[in-house]
Motif scaffolding. Structure first.
Motif, PDB file in Angstrom:
ATOM      1  N   ILE A   1       0.842  -1.202   0.000  1.00 22.71           N
ATOM      2  CA  ILE A   1       0.000   0.000   0.000  1.00 22.71           C
ATOM      3  C   ILE A   1       0.876   1.250   0.000  1.00 22.71           C
ATOM      4  CG2 ILE A   1      -1.616   1.372   1.379  1.00 22.71           C
ATOM      5  CD1 ILE A   1      -2.814  -1.401   2.307  1.00 22.71           C
ATOM      6  N   LEU A   2       1.867   1.281   0.878  1.00 22.75           N
ATOM      7  CA  LEU A   2       2.734   2.462   0.982  1.00 22.75           C
ATOM      8  C   LEU A   2       3.466   2.743  -0.328  1.00 22.75           C
ATOM      9  CD1 LEU A   2       4.133   1.992   4.599  1.00 22.75           C
ATOM     10  CD2 LEU A   2       2.445   3.676   3.814  1.00 22.75           C
ATOM     11  N   LYS A   3       3.820   1.704  -1.074  1.00 21.94           N
ATOM     12  CA  LYS A   3       4.499   1.895  -2.363  1.00 21.94           C
ATOM     13  C   LYS A   3       3.592   2.567  -3.394  1.00 21.94           C
ATOM     14  CE  LYS A   3       7.750  -1.896  -1.895  1.00 21.94           C
ATOM     15  NZ  LYS A   3       8.101  -3.265  -2.249  1.00 21.94           N
ATOM     16  N   LYS A   4       2.289   2.483  -3.195  1.00 23.40           N
ATOM     17  CA  LYS A   4       1.329   3.060  -4.144  1.00 23.40           C
ATOM     18  C   LYS A   4       1.058   4.544  -3.884  1.00 23.40           C
ATOM     19  CE  LYS A   4      -0.015  -0.801  -6.289  1.00 23.40           C
ATOM     20  NZ  LYS A   4      -0.129  -0.941  -7.725  1.00 23.40           N
ATOM     21  N   LEU A   5       1.562   5.058  -2.762  1.00 19.61           N
ATOM     22  CA  LEU A   5       1.253   6.435  -2.367  1.00 19.61           C
ATOM     23  C   LEU A   5       2.306   7.421  -2.847  1.00 19.61           C
ATOM     24  CD1 LEU A   5       0.165   5.793   1.325  1.00 19.61           C
ATOM     25  CD2 LEU A   5      -1.332   6.190  -0.648  1.00 19.61           C
ATOM     26  N   GLN A   6       1.840   8.613  -3.176  1.00 18.96           N
ATOM     27  CA  GLN A   6       2.725   9.726  -3.477  1.00 18.96           C
ATOM     28  C   GLN A   6       2.901  10.544  -2.191  1.00 18.96           C
ATOM     29  OE1 GLN A   6       4.169  10.000  -6.528  1.00 18.96           O
ATOM     30  NE2 GLN A   6       3.102   8.067  -6.903  1.00 18.96           N
ATOM     31  N   PRO A   7       3.991  11.294  -2.069  1.00 17.88           N
ATOM     32  CA  PRO A   7       4.225  12.047  -0.828  1.00 17.88           C
ATOM     33  C   PRO A   7       3.095  13.025  -0.463  1.00 17.88           C
ATOM     34  CG  PRO A   7       6.209  12.022  -2.178  1.00 17.88           C
ATOM     35  CD  PRO A   7       5.109  11.402  -2.998  1.00 17.88           C
ATOM     36  N   THR A   8       2.422  13.564  -1.461  1.00 14.02           N
ATOM     37  CA  THR A   8       1.366  14.552  -1.182  1.00 14.02           C
ATOM     38  C   THR A   8      -0.020  13.928  -0.995  1.00 14.02           C
ATOM     39  OG1 THR A   8       1.036  14.904  -3.554  1.00 14.02           O
ATOM     40  CG2 THR A   8       2.582  16.394  -2.423  1.00 14.02           C
ATOM     41  N   ASP A   9      -0.145  12.616  -1.173  1.00 14.60           N
ATOM     42  CA  ASP A   9      -1.441  11.955  -1.028  1.00 14.60           C
ATOM     43  C   ASP A   9      -1.951  12.062   0.406  1.00 14.60           C
ATOM     44  OD1 ASP A   9      -1.320  11.199  -3.668  1.00 14.60           O
ATOM     45  OD2 ASP A   9      -0.964   9.071  -3.281  1.00 14.60           O
ATOM     46  N   VAL A  10      -3.262  12.209   0.533  1.00 15.61           N
ATOM     47  CA  VAL A  10      -3.921  12.150   1.831  1.00 15.61           C
ATOM     48  C   VAL A  10      -4.596  10.788   1.904  1.00 15.61           C
ATOM     49  CG1 VAL A  10      -5.751  13.110   3.276  1.00 15.61           C
ATOM     50  CG2 VAL A  10      -4.228  14.640   2.003  1.00 15.61           C
ATOM     51  N   MET A  11      -4.124   9.940   2.836  1.00 15.89           N
ATOM     52  CA  MET A  11      -4.610   8.573   2.945  1.00 15.89           C
ATOM     53  C   MET A  11      -5.653   8.473   4.057  1.00 15.89           C
ATOM     54  SD  MET A  11      -2.607   4.932   3.513  1.00 15.89           S
ATOM     55  CE  MET A  11      -1.816   5.396   5.031  1.00 15.89           C
ATOM     56  N   VAL A  12      -6.820   7.957   3.681  1.00 15.29           N
ATOM     57  CA  VAL A  12      -7.919   7.739   4.614  1.00 15.29           C
ATOM     58  C   VAL A  12      -8.261   6.255   4.592  1.00 15.29           C
ATOM     59  CG1 VAL A  12     -10.322   8.281   5.155  1.00 15.29           C
ATOM     60  CG2 VAL A  12      -8.820  10.072   4.251  1.00 15.29           C
ATOM     61  N   LEU A  13      -8.257   5.641   5.767  1.00 11.27           N
ATOM     62  CA  LEU A  13      -8.542   4.215   5.863  1.00 11.27           C
ATOM     63  C   LEU A  13     -10.034   3.973   6.016  1.00 11.27           C
ATOM     64  CD1 LEU A  13      -5.769   3.200   8.427  1.00 11.27           C
ATOM     65  CD2 LEU A  13      -5.602   3.415   5.935  1.00 11.27           C
ATOM     66  N   LEU A  14     -10.534   2.951   5.337  1.00  8.48           N
ATOM     67  CA  LEU A  14     -11.892   2.492   5.586  1.00  8.48           C
ATOM     68  C   LEU A  14     -11.766   1.472   6.703  1.00  8.48           C
ATOM     69  CD1 LEU A  14     -13.216   2.340   1.949  1.00  8.48           C
ATOM     70  CD2 LEU A  14     -13.711   4.021   3.699  1.00  8.48           C
ATOM     71  N   ASP A  15     -12.185   1.877   7.885  1.00  5.92           N
ATOM     72  CA  ASP A  15     -11.899   1.136   9.106  1.00  5.92           C
ATOM     73  C   ASP A  15     -13.120   1.161  10.009  1.00  5.92           C
ATOM     74  OD1 ASP A  15     -10.804   1.233  12.097  1.00  5.92           O
ATOM     75  OD2 ASP A  15      -9.234   0.292  10.890  1.00  5.92           O
ATOM     76  N   GLU A  16     -13.431   0.038  10.610  1.00  8.32           N
ATOM     77  CA  GLU A  16     -14.621  -0.060  11.464  1.00  8.32           C
ATOM     78  C   GLU A  16     -14.578   0.893  12.656  1.00  8.32           C
ATOM     79  OE1 GLU A  16     -12.828  -3.978  13.782  1.00  8.32           O
ATOM     80  OE2 GLU A  16     -14.425  -4.202  12.307  1.00  8.32           O
ATOM     81  N   ARG A  17     -13.387   1.353  13.039  1.00  4.59           N
ATOM     82  CA  ARG A  17     -13.264   2.290  14.152  1.00  4.59           C
ATOM     83  C   ARG A  17     -13.189   3.742  13.680  1.00  4.59           C
ATOM     84  NH1 ARG A  17     -10.007  -2.062  15.058  1.00  4.59           N
ATOM     85  NH2 ARG A  17      -8.234  -0.933  14.226  1.00  4.59           N
ATOM     86  N   GLY A  18     -13.490   3.956  12.406  1.00  2.00           N
ATOM     87  CA  GLY A  18     -13.413   5.300  11.854  1.00  2.00           C
ATOM     88  C   GLY A  18     -14.656   6.129  12.130  1.00  2.00           C
ATOM     89  N   LYS A  19     -14.619   7.350  11.646  1.00  2.00           N
ATOM     90  CA  LYS A  19     -15.740   8.282  11.801  1.00  2.00           C
ATOM     91  C   LYS A  19     -16.880   7.842  10.886  1.00  2.00           C
ATOM     92  CE  LYS A  19     -16.775  13.235  11.579  1.00  2.00           C
ATOM     93  NZ  LYS A  19     -17.797  13.149  12.578  1.00  2.00           N
ATOM     94  N   THR A  20     -18.089   7.898  11.401  1.00  2.00           N
ATOM     95  CA  THR A  20     -19.257   7.552  10.596  1.00  2.00           C
ATOM     96  C   THR A  20     -19.929   8.825  10.099  1.00  2.00           C
ATOM     97  OG1 THR A  20     -20.668   7.440  12.556  1.00  2.00           O
ATOM     98  CG2 THR A  20     -19.674   5.372  11.794  1.00  2.00           C
ATOM     99  N   PHE A  21     -20.488   8.730   8.925  1.00  3.07           N
ATOM    100  CA  PHE A  21     -21.183   9.841   8.283  1.00  3.07           C
ATOM    101  C   PHE A  21     -22.495   9.342   7.716  1.00  3.07           C
ATOM    102  CE2 PHE A  21     -16.628  10.674   7.477  1.00  3.07           C
ATOM    103  CZ  PHE A  21     -16.502  11.980   7.919  1.00  3.07           C
ATOM    104  N   ASN A  22     -23.481  10.241   7.601  1.00  2.11           N
ATOM    105  CA  ASN A  22     -24.573   9.941   6.693  1.00  2.11           C
ATOM    106  C   ASN A  22     -24.120  10.466   5.328  1.00  2.11           C
ATOM    107  OD1 ASN A  22     -25.333  12.717   6.392  1.00  2.11           O
ATOM    108  ND2 ASN A  22     -26.674  12.577   8.183  1.00  2.11           N
ATOM    109  N   SER A  23     -24.913  10.273   4.299  1.00  6.56           N
ATOM    110  CA  SER A  23     -24.467  10.623   2.944  1.00  6.56           C
ATOM    111  C   SER A  23     -24.227  12.113   2.766  1.00  6.56           C
ATOM    112  CB  SER A  23     -25.470  10.112   1.915  1.00  6.56           C
ATOM    113  OG  SER A  23     -25.483   8.701   1.931  1.00  6.56           O
TER     114      SER A  23
END
Length: 157
Positions: A60-82
């Motif tokens: 995964i890290l090899k696929k990122l550029q230095p300026t990329d903002v990486m957000v994980l889809l994670d069960e402990r993450g912030k929840t949103f409605n649409s």
């Protein structure tokens, strides 16, 4: 802003792949969009969960550029409605981010290195979904967010 999804492992279901491709194409009307699939780790049966997460994390890290903002889809993450998710994307665009990268981990989640590098976590639900289903859900929600931002008739409240 560009949006990219990085996911581990191919989508086995032709029906799911067809739907993911449909929403990916639709997102392309609003922003540059890419779905980057990292092949499953070979011989993963011979690895511990931690070793598998570390190997996936390195890929995964090899696929990122230095300026990329990486957000994980994670069960402990912030929840949103649409609508809240559309506001979240708008704020990211307003911040001048070049590329927003959503990452879907492997079957055991993310390595510590990925958690340390991440700049946010989003949860699609408190329920557990297959990683293949998550791809469909996040692409549909990104598409829905742009239709909300453009006041188009896709989303109903």
């Amino acid at each position: 802003m560009n949006i990219k999804i990085i996911a581990i492992g191919k989508t086995d279901s032709a029906q799911l792949k067809e739907l993911i491709d449909l929403y990916a194409k639709r997102i392309g009307f609003y922003v540059n969009f890419e779905l980057d699939i990292i092949p499953d780790i070979k011989n993963s049966k011979n690895l511990s969960e931690a070793q598998q997460k570390d190997k996936e994390g390195d890929l995964i890290l090899k696929k990122l550029q230095p300026t990329d903002v990486m957000v994980l889809l994670d069960e402990r993450g912030k929840t949103f409605n649409s609508v809240q998710f559309s506001d979240y994307l708008q704020k990211k665009m307003n911040a001048g981010i070049k590329q927003l990268v959503f990452v879907i981990g492997g079957p055991y989640g993310f390595s510590d290195a990925i958690y340390q590098k991440a700049q946010g976590k989003v949860s699609l639900s408190q329920m557990t979904f297959s990683h293949q289903m998550v791809r469909l859900f996040i692409t549909e929600q990104i598409y829905r967010a742009f239709t909300i931002l453009r006041n188009e008739p896709y989303h109903h409240q």
